[in-house]
Design an enzyme around this catalytic site. Structure first.
Site, mmCIF file in Angstrom:
data_model
loop_
_atom_site.group_PDB
_atom_site.id
_atom_site.type_symbol
_atom_site.label_atom_id
_atom_site.label_comp_id
_atom_site.label_asym_id
_atom_site.label_seq_id
_atom_site.Cartn_x
_atom_site.Cartn_y
_atom_site.Cartn_z
ATOM 1 N N LYS A 71 38.150 160.188 -4.437
ATOM 2 C CA LYS A 71 39.501 160.673 -4.715
ATOM 3 C C LYS A 71 39.898 160.364 -6.160
ATOM 4 O O LYS A 71 40.692 161.071 -6.764
ATOM 5 C CB LYS A 71 40.480 159.990 -3.754
ATOM 6 C CG LYS A 71 41.310 160.977 -2.960
ATOM 7 C CD LYS A 71 42.550 160.409 -2.281
ATOM 8 C CE LYS A 71 42.465 159.083 -1.582
ATOM 9 N NZ LYS A 71 43.779 158.557 -1.165
ATOM 10 N N ASP B 33 36.115 153.942 4.848
ATOM 11 C CA ASP B 33 35.653 154.583 6.081
ATOM 12 C C ASP B 33 34.130 154.474 6.134
ATOM 13 O O ASP B 33 33.496 155.213 6.871
ATOM 14 C CB ASP B 33 36.098 156.041 6.120
ATOM 15 C CG ASP B 33 37.612 156.182 6.020
ATOM 16 O OD1 ASP B 33 38.236 156.535 7.018
ATOM 17 O OD2 ASP B 33 38.174 155.906 4.948
ATOM 18 N N LYS C 93 40.890 152.183 5.427
ATOM 19 C CA LYS C 93 40.821 153.610 5.716
ATOM 20 C C LYS C 93 41.477 154.424 4.583
ATOM 21 O O LYS C 93 42.375 153.920 3.907
ATOM 22 C CB LYS C 93 41.591 153.827 7.016
ATOM 23 C CG LYS C 93 41.746 155.239 7.476
ATOM 24 C CD LYS C 93 42.636 155.212 8.704
ATOM 25 C CE LYS C 93 43.324 156.528 9.005
ATOM 26 N NZ LYS C 93 43.439 157.509 7.997
HETATM 27 N N1 LIG Z 1 54.130 149.960 1.295
HETATM 28 C C1 LIG Z 1 54.259 151.275 1.158
HETATM 29 N N2 LIG Z 1 55.467 151.867 1.367
HETATM 30 C C2 LIG Z 1 55.588 153.194 1.232
HETATM 31 N N3 LIG Z 1 54.598 154.014 0.900
HETATM 32 C C3 LIG Z 1 53.375 153.501 0.676
HETATM 33 C C4 LIG Z 1 53.161 152.103 0.780
HETATM 34 N N4 LIG Z 1 51.835 151.887 0.496
HETATM 35 C C5 LIG Z 1 51.303 153.078 0.209
HETATM 36 N N5 LIG Z 1 52.209 154.063 0.313
HETATM 37 C C6 LIG Z 1 51.993 155.501 0.087
HETATM 38 O O1 LIG Z 1 50.862 155.930 0.820
HETATM 39 C C7 LIG Z 1 50.130 156.883 0.084
HETATM 40 C C8 LIG Z 1 48.664 156.517 0.112
HETATM 41 O O2 LIG Z 1 48.448 155.293 -0.543
HETATM 42 P P1 LIG Z 1 47.178 154.985 -1.416
HETATM 43 O O3 LIG Z 1 47.382 153.652 -2.010
HETATM 44 O O4 LIG Z 1 46.862 156.101 -2.336
HETATM 45 O O5 LIG Z 1 46.109 154.919 -0.267
HETATM 46 P P2 LIG Z 1 44.535 154.738 -0.361
HETATM 47 O O6 LIG Z 1 44.232 154.235 -1.715
HETATM 48 O O7 LIG Z 1 44.228 153.749 0.707
HETATM 49 O O8 LIG Z 1 43.928 156.065 -0.078
HETATM 50 C C9 LIG Z 1 50.688 156.876 -1.320
HETATM 51 O O9 LIG Z 1 51.262 158.103 -1.586
HETATM 52 C C10 LIG Z 1 51.692 155.761 -1.361
HETATM 53 O O10 LIG Z 1 52.839 156.161 -2.019
HETATM 54 MG MG LIG Z 2 42.961 155.178 -3.129
#
Ligand SMILES: Nc1ncnc2c1ncn2[C@@H]1O[C@H](COP(=O)(O)OP(=O)(O)O)[C@@H](O)[C@H]1O
Ligand SMILES: [Mg+2]
Ligand code: SF4
Lengths: 498, 280
Positions: free
Chosen positions: B44, B132, B13
């Protein structure tokens, strides 16, 4: 034919049993015969000083350009309508094509300096949901020409009938409210050509000062209207933006082709209060009389009309009686569409005229979905109480029905029928070398719209042309000494086969 | 496809932590002597951000729009990040316009057509895909034999499990159509909801797939992110970096692949009800 599931039924039966066509419809074998874009742009091609901007990939535009500029152009308005295309490519599909549309519109306004621009969308831009209205209003701020939009993505209207109806309605949106109406003025709706296109050709005596042997529909309808002392205001769809825009100034609308005419008339009545006369496609004597009389009643010109009709009938009746002696009691096999099984109103109107001659009419070659899509035409004929027999079945996609099969199916013998063909292209050369020796009368749409081509059309003159053509066809088929194609080329030996 | 490049896809997601996990995995893999590449498949376009020192790189969509789709365009799109990791973003339209899925498709076609992995001797390619699955475009990485090995990132929250389950459904469907795509397992990215590991465990059991590794929530992630780095780069000695290294090892070693048994929506809800959240 029966083995293939074909059946002769009443038109109303075929209509009732067929599901309505929308783009989720999966009628076996039918995926629509025409792209809606073609219908929409070609109808717009009847306008002048205008540019059609096609919002889509270049090939969609090429389809239409071909359509307008090859044989078809002979009857469809302006063959050289400018149709620039936004030229959507894969990148635009990903990022959205609206920006390209805005810049194209501005460029077109500058380069072509038209009075009117109309945007037509296509499958790709409709599928990604480009916001065309917003793009237009963005561009409009910087453009002199008025810009309108006719939704035309191919996939949104599987049937020709529906796309005609929806396109026709858009012309009412282009019109403007007129505070005053002009006395005695009449619009003809559902008519392609402007009357000047069939203006007299001075000096050509053989054509009796007319461009062709027979008058075309637009000038005959004009003659009928003027014959009772009224004036033609607009013939739609044609003319410049100004010409279309001011159409609501007319007192009343009359209808030629119901498929185009009725939807537009109804919409104009709703928006501008312009009344319309509920008659259409006057082919044959009674329908023409009715068409004229209804208009006369509406405008208080019954006396003029009666006088006019009386005069016309005096001229026409001898030819009518003569034609009757050739075909009364015979079967009229009326084709609704040779390749595209889409024509309904015209063959029905023809059938009505042929019944007057004492013929037994049978229609064939109309796809059930196309009948269903022409609900307004259908209603009109049902109201008139005209419900002839038609061949119902699952027609082969774009394949003409073999007339020999129809004759066999009805167990008809030579001399018992006349074949009325449809949809023959202007350059078509068929018909003459008919091995089955079938009397055939060409009634193709093209013949009625092309300058200098014989028309078998509307009104008293149209009826006369029809009767003449019937007599010619029957006489020709009865002639004993016809040669075959090979006989003409290679000599007598090949005549022995026929 | 090049048999020398192992291609894996990380689905989940939006916002669940796919990019964080992907980048830390590729960073760890590069430290372990592998030559990884990371392909962001999310409009994104922030997948490789922490590998690139916090820079947002120009996406394939942007580049092909300007220069057309050629090998040169692809080369323009390839950036070298931390430890020489090759980074690409497929990109996509401004939200509310166009077709983002088509963007993913075009990017992957370019990568395949111009033999990006082969020419650069990539041994592991990681696709970081918005999970998603809103349209066919986002299923591209697991269609047409791009990535055949899928990892799903999820937390113990309903929406995340729901998206994970949808991905499982697509994989089952594609496998049924004869494609080689399989699920390797679940990576838990914990959000500290109650009984989270149990929920994820139970969910995986029902799907009949393993949990590869739970990744704890950690402040190092944000701290590294603020420097434009992965945890592996910024805090290589931290416990969190260790977790990502562990995950990288497990992925390298993983040979097991599964066709999942997706759940009905109600089953997901029932599963969550076994571990009711305390309402305060
Ligand atoms: N293990 C974790 N602990 C703390 N924050 C996290 C962790 N994994 C992800 N995040 C935070 O969650 C947010 C979204 O993560 P992201 O990797 O960009 O999600 P996605 O790629 O799935 O959209 C980021 O700002 C990241 O800093
Ligand atoms: Mg991402
Ligand atoms: S793509 Fe659609 S709009 Fe274009 S020509 Fe084909 S059917 Fe018509």
């Amino acid at each position: 034919m029966q083995k293939q599931g074909f059946k002769w039924v009443k038109v109303s039966e075929m209509f009732e049993k067929t599901p309505e066509a929308d783009f989720n419809c999966d009628y076996p074998g039918y995926s629509g015969l025409w792209c809606r874009l073609i219908m929409a742009v070609t109808s717009y091609a009847m306008t002048k000083n205008s540019v059609a901007v096609i919002h889509g990939p270049s090939n969609c535009a090429w389809a239409i350009r071909n359509f307008c500029q090859t044989d078809y152009s002979l009857y469809y308005g302006n063959p050289f309508l400018h149709m620039p295309v936004t030229g959507i490519d894969q990148n635009d599909v990903i990022s959205g094509g609206a920006d390209k549309l805005v810049s194209t519109l501005k460029q077109v306004d500058k380069d072509y300096n038209p009075e009117h621009i109309c945007v037509f969308d296509t499958c790709s831009t409709a599928l990604i949901g480009d916001d065309i209205e917003t793009a237009i209003s963005t561009a409009q701020k910087e453009c002199k020409a008025r810009i309108d939009y006719i939704p035309s993505a191919g996939f949104t209207a599987p049937s020709l009938g529906k796309s005609i109806e929806e396109t026709a309605l858009k012309y009412a949106d282009i019109m403007e409210y007129q505070a005053e109406t002009t006395e005695n003025s009449v619009n003809i709706l559902g008519q392609y050509k402007e009357q000047q296109d069939s203006s007299p050709m001075p000096g050509k005596k053989r054509c009796k000062n007319r461009r062709g042997k027979y008058s075309d529909d637009a000038s005959e309808l004009t003659r009928l209207v003027e014959g009772i002392g009224l004036n033609i205001y607009r013939i739609l769809i044609s003319g410049t933006y100004d010409y279309i825009k001011t159409a609501p100034q007319a007192k009343v609308n009359v209808i030629s082709c119901p498929t185009w005419g009725f939807p537009l008339a109804k919409r104009m009545e709703e928006i501008f209060g312009t009344p319309y006369v509920n008659q259409s496609i006057p082919i044959g004597i009674e329908p023409t009389k009715k068409w004229v009389m209804e208009l006369a009643k509406f405008t208080g010109r019954e006396i003029e009309a009666e006088k006019f009709i009386h005069q016309e009938l005096q001229e026409l009746t001898p030819m009518f009686e003569r034609a009757k002696t050739y075909v009364s009691g015979k079967v009229a096999l009326i084709e609704c569409g040779r390749n595209s099984q889409t024509a309904f109103a015209r063959p029905m109107a023809l059938a009505r005229a042929l019944e007057e001659l004492g013929m037994h009419v049978r229609l064939f070659g109309l796809h059930p979905l196309e009948l269903r899509a022409k609900a307004m035409d259908f209603e009109y004929f049902m109201k008139e109480g005209f419900d002839p027999l038609i061949l119902d079945g699952n027609y082969a996609y774009q394949q003409p029905v073999n007339i020999a099969h129809i004759i066999e199916d009805l167990r008809l013998k030579q001399g018992e029928y006349v074949y009325f063909t449809q949809d023959v292209f202007p350059a078509a050369k068929g018909g003459v070398f008919d091995p089955a020796n079938i009397p055939r009368v060409e009634t193709g749409v093209h013949l009625r719209r092309v300058i200098n081509a014989p028309g078998r059309g509307v009104g008293f003159r149209g009826a006369r042309a029809l009767y003449e053509n019937i007599i010619e066809a029957v006489m020709f088929s009865e002639r004993g000494s016809k040669s075959t194609l090979y006989g003409r080329v290679h000599g007598d030996f090949y005549e022995s086969f026929s | 496809m090049n048999s020398l490049t192992r291609q894996i896809a990380i689905y989940g997601k939006g916002g669940i932590g796919k990019s964080t996990i992907s980048s830390n995995i590729t960073a760890a893999l590069s430290c372990l002597g592998k030559k990884p590449a990371q392909i962001g498949c999310d409009p994104k376009a922030d997948s490789v951000n922490t590998l690139m020192g916090g820079d947002f790189i120009e996406t394939i969509s942007e580049i092909t729009r300007k220069y057309g789709s050629s090998e040169e365009s692809l080369n323009r799109a390839i950036c070298r990040g931390f430890n020489d990791i090759l980074c690409v973003e497929s990109g996509g339209p401004i939200p509310g316009q166009g077709c983002a899925g088509r963007g993913v498709l075009v990017a992957l076609d370019l990568i395949r057509k111009y033999r990006f992995f082969e020419k650069n001797n990539i041994d592991i390619a990681v696709y970081d895909v918005l999970g998603d699955i809103v349209c066919g475009g986002f299923a591209q990485p697991i269609r047409h034999s791009y990535a055949e090995e899928v990892y799903i990132v999820t937390s113990g929250e309903y929406m995340s499990l729901y998206a994970a389950n949808n991905i499982a459904s697509s994989i089952k469907l594609f496998a049924g159509q004869g494609l080689n795509v399989r699920l390797a397992g679940i990576i838990g990215n914990l959000r500290n909801v109650k009984d989270e590991e149990e929920i994820i465990g139970e969910f995986a059991r029902k799907l009949q797939i393993p949990v590869i590794q739970p990744v704890p929530r950690s402040d190092y992630v944000q701290a590294a992110e603020l420097q434009g780095k992965t945890v592996v780069e910024a805090y290589p000695g931290s416990r969190q970096a260790e977790v990502y290294f562990e995950l990288a090892h497990k992925i390298i070693d993983n040979r097991r692949q599964f066709i999942p048994q997706p759940l009905y929506r109600q089953e997901i809800i029932d599963l969550l009800n076994i571990y009711p959240e305390k309402v305060s």
